[in-house]
Structures are given as C-alpha cells and as structure tokens.
Design a protein around this motif. Structure first.
Motif, PDB file in Angstrom:
ATOM      1  N   GLN A   9       0.873  -1.159   0.000  1.00 39.02           N
ATOM      2  CA  GLN A   9       0.000   0.000   0.000  1.00 39.02           C
ATOM      3  C   GLN A   9       0.915   1.214   0.000  1.00 39.02           C
ATOM      4  O   GLN A   9       1.732   1.387   0.915  1.00 39.02           O
ATOM      5  N   ILE A  10       0.799   2.028  -1.058  1.00 40.64           N
ATOM      6  CA  ILE A  10       1.690   3.174  -1.203  1.00 40.64           C
ATOM      7  C   ILE A  10       0.901   4.471  -1.230  1.00 40.64           C
ATOM      8  O   ILE A  10      -0.305   4.472  -1.471  1.00 40.64           O
ATOM      9  N   GLN A  11       1.607   5.563  -0.967  1.00 37.53           N
ATOM     10  CA  GLN A  11       1.002   6.891  -1.018  1.00 37.53           C
ATOM     11  C   GLN A  11       1.898   7.791  -1.854  1.00 37.53           C
ATOM     12  O   GLN A  11       3.083   7.502  -2.042  1.00 37.53           O
ATOM     13  N   ALA A  12       1.333   8.862  -2.350  1.00 42.15           N
ATOM     14  CA  ALA A  12       2.101   9.837  -3.123  1.00 42.15           C
ATOM     15  C   ALA A  12       3.027  10.619  -2.191  1.00 42.15           C
ATOM     16  O   ALA A  12       2.744  10.779  -1.010  1.00 42.15           O
ATOM     17  N   LEU A  13       4.134  11.092  -2.746  1.00 41.76           N
ATOM     18  CA  LEU A  13       5.068  11.935  -2.003  1.00 41.76           C
ATOM     19  C   LEU A  13       5.041  13.339  -2.596  1.00 41.76           C
ATOM     20  O   LEU A  13       4.870  13.497  -3.800  1.00 41.76           O
ATOM     21  N   ASP A  14       5.247  14.335  -1.748  1.00 40.11           N
ATOM     22  CA  ASP A  14       5.286  15.705  -2.267  1.00 40.11           C
ATOM     23  C   ASP A  14       6.664  16.014  -2.855  1.00 40.11           C
ATOM     24  O   ASP A  14       7.633  15.277  -2.644  1.00 40.11           O
ATOM     25  N   GLY A  15       6.731  17.097  -3.601  1.00 37.65           N
ATOM     26  CA  GLY A  15       7.956  17.478  -4.284  1.00 37.65           C
ATOM     27  C   GLY A  15       9.130  17.727  -3.355  1.00 37.65           C
ATOM     28  O   GLY A  15      10.265  17.366  -3.665  1.00 37.65           O
ATOM     29  N   LYS A  16       8.871  18.337  -2.198  1.00 40.38           N
ATOM     30  CA  LYS A  16       9.940  18.607  -1.239  1.00 40.38           C
ATOM     31  C   LYS A  16      10.581  17.314  -0.752  1.00 40.38           C
ATOM     32  O   LYS A  16      11.800  17.225  -0.636  1.00 40.38           O
ATOM     33  N   THR A  17       9.762  16.326  -0.450  1.00 38.40           N
ATOM     34  CA  THR A  17      10.271  15.045   0.030  1.00 38.40           C
ATOM     35  C   THR A  17      11.121  14.372  -1.036  1.00 38.40           C
ATOM     36  O   THR A  17      12.216  13.884  -0.756  1.00 38.40           O
ATOM     37  N   ILE A  18      10.626  14.360  -2.266  1.00 35.83           N
ATOM     38  CA  ILE A  18      11.372  13.734  -3.356  1.00 35.83           C
ATOM     39  C   ILE A  18      12.688  14.471  -3.598  1.00 35.83           C
ATOM     40  O   ILE A  18      13.734  13.837  -3.800  1.00 35.83           O
ATOM     41  N   ASN A  19      12.667  15.797  -3.545  1.00 36.14           N
ATOM     42  CA  ASN A  19      13.900  16.570  -3.724  1.00 36.14           C
ATOM     43  C   ASN A  19      14.913  16.281  -2.623  1.00 36.14           C
ATOM     44  O   ASN A  19      16.113  16.161  -2.889  1.00 36.14           O
ATOM     45  N   ARG A  20      14.440  16.167  -1.377  1.00 35.02           N
ATOM     46  CA  ARG A  20      15.348  15.838  -0.266  1.00 35.02           C
ATOM     47  C   ARG A  20      15.971  14.465  -0.460  1.00 35.02           C
ATOM     48  O   ARG A  20      17.167  14.277  -0.221  1.00 35.02           O
ATOM     49  N   ILE A  21      15.164  13.499  -0.883  1.00 36.35           N
ATOM     50  CA  ILE A  21      15.681  12.149  -1.127  1.00 36.35           C
ATOM     51  C   ILE A  21      16.716  12.189  -2.249  1.00 36.35           C
ATOM     52  O   ILE A  21      17.781  11.573  -2.153  1.00 36.35           O
ATOM     53  N   GLN A  22      16.404  12.926  -3.304  1.00 35.86           N
ATOM     54  CA  GLN A  22      17.323  13.027  -4.435  1.00 35.86           C
ATOM     55  C   GLN A  22      18.654  13.658  -4.005  1.00 35.86           C
ATOM     56  O   GLN A  22      19.727  13.178  -4.380  1.00 35.86           O
ATOM     57  N   GLU A  23      18.604  14.714  -3.213  1.00 38.68           N
ATOM     58  CA  GLU A  23      19.822  15.350  -2.715  1.00 38.68           C
ATOM     59  C   GLU A  23      20.636  14.391  -1.850  1.00 38.68           C
ATOM     60  O   GLU A  23      21.863  14.347  -1.927  1.00 38.68           O
ATOM     61  N   GLN A  24      19.925  13.613  -1.036  1.00 38.11           N
ATOM     62  CA  GLN A  24      20.580  12.662  -0.145  1.00 38.11           C
ATOM     63  C   GLN A  24      21.308  11.568  -0.933  1.00 38.11           C
ATOM     64  O   GLN A  24      22.327  11.051  -0.478  1.00 38.11           O
ATOM     65  N   CYS A  25      20.814  11.238  -2.111  1.00 36.93           N
ATOM     66  CA  CYS A  25      21.368  10.143  -2.917  1.00 36.93           C
ATOM     67  C   CYS A  25      22.301  10.624  -4.023  1.00 36.93           C
ATOM     68  O   CYS A  25      22.731   9.835  -4.854  1.00 36.93           O
TER      69      CYS A  25
END
Length: 105
Positions: A9-25
């Motif tokens: 069961q998944i949910q959508a992520l907001d842009g800020k969260t995705i950007n933070r994950i991208q920066e972290q990786c």
C-alpha cells in the motif's frame, strides 16, 4: 508483490520530500570542469519506497533486527527490478509522469 506474498500500500510523495531524497542520494565525481552529479538510483529507489509505503512497515522491529535499517531491508528483500518498478509507480502517482509528451502539450 507475488514473490513475497505481500500487498503493498503506497502513497504519493510531495515534491519537497522527493527533492530531499534526491539530494541525499546524489554525490559528485571528478574535479573542476569535469565535475558531475551522480544519482545513486538504487538508494534513491529504496528511500522513495521507504517513505511512500504504508504497508509493509519497513521500520518493523523484526526487519531492523535482521537488516539494520529500513533501507537495508528494502535492498535485501526486493530485487533490483522490483525496486525500480515500485519506485516508478510511486513517482507516477506523485505526479512525476514519465510521458514527456503530455507535459509539452
């Protein structure tokens, strides 16, 4: 996911969260004018899955005891193709559609 016998069961992520994950990786290679950004796609996919999954709970005590962290549990339990497919689905429901033609029109 049939192989594991689990319904995700998944949910959508907001842009800020995705950007933070991208920066972290993201890390850099090279020096000077040859310096490039490199995204660790496997890590990115695992973190997207960790944040967006309601079920299963990747921070469950049993998984942490066996794998150490939720991210390591995802990387240990899911195959590379499963990580790619699931993270792609999460990004799609989050509004990051891979069909560039729709964006242009």
């Amino acid at each position: 996911m049939k192989r594991l016998g689990v319904d995700f069961q998944i949910q959508a992520l907001d842009g800020k969260t995705i950007n933070r994950i991208q920066e972290q990786c993201t890390h850099y290679t090279g020096k000077g004018s040859k310096r490039e950004k490199v995204l660790d796609e496997e890590q990115f996919g695992a973190l997207v899955i960790q944040r967006a999954c309601l079920i299963p709970d990747w921070s469950a005590r049993e998984l942490i005891e066996k794998y150490g962290t939720p991210t390591e549990a995802i990387l240990g339990l899911l195959l590379a193709g499963e990580i790619a497919k699931l993270s792609s689905e999460i990004l799609e429901i989050s509004g990051f559609d891979s069909d560039e033609d729709e964006i242009k029109n």
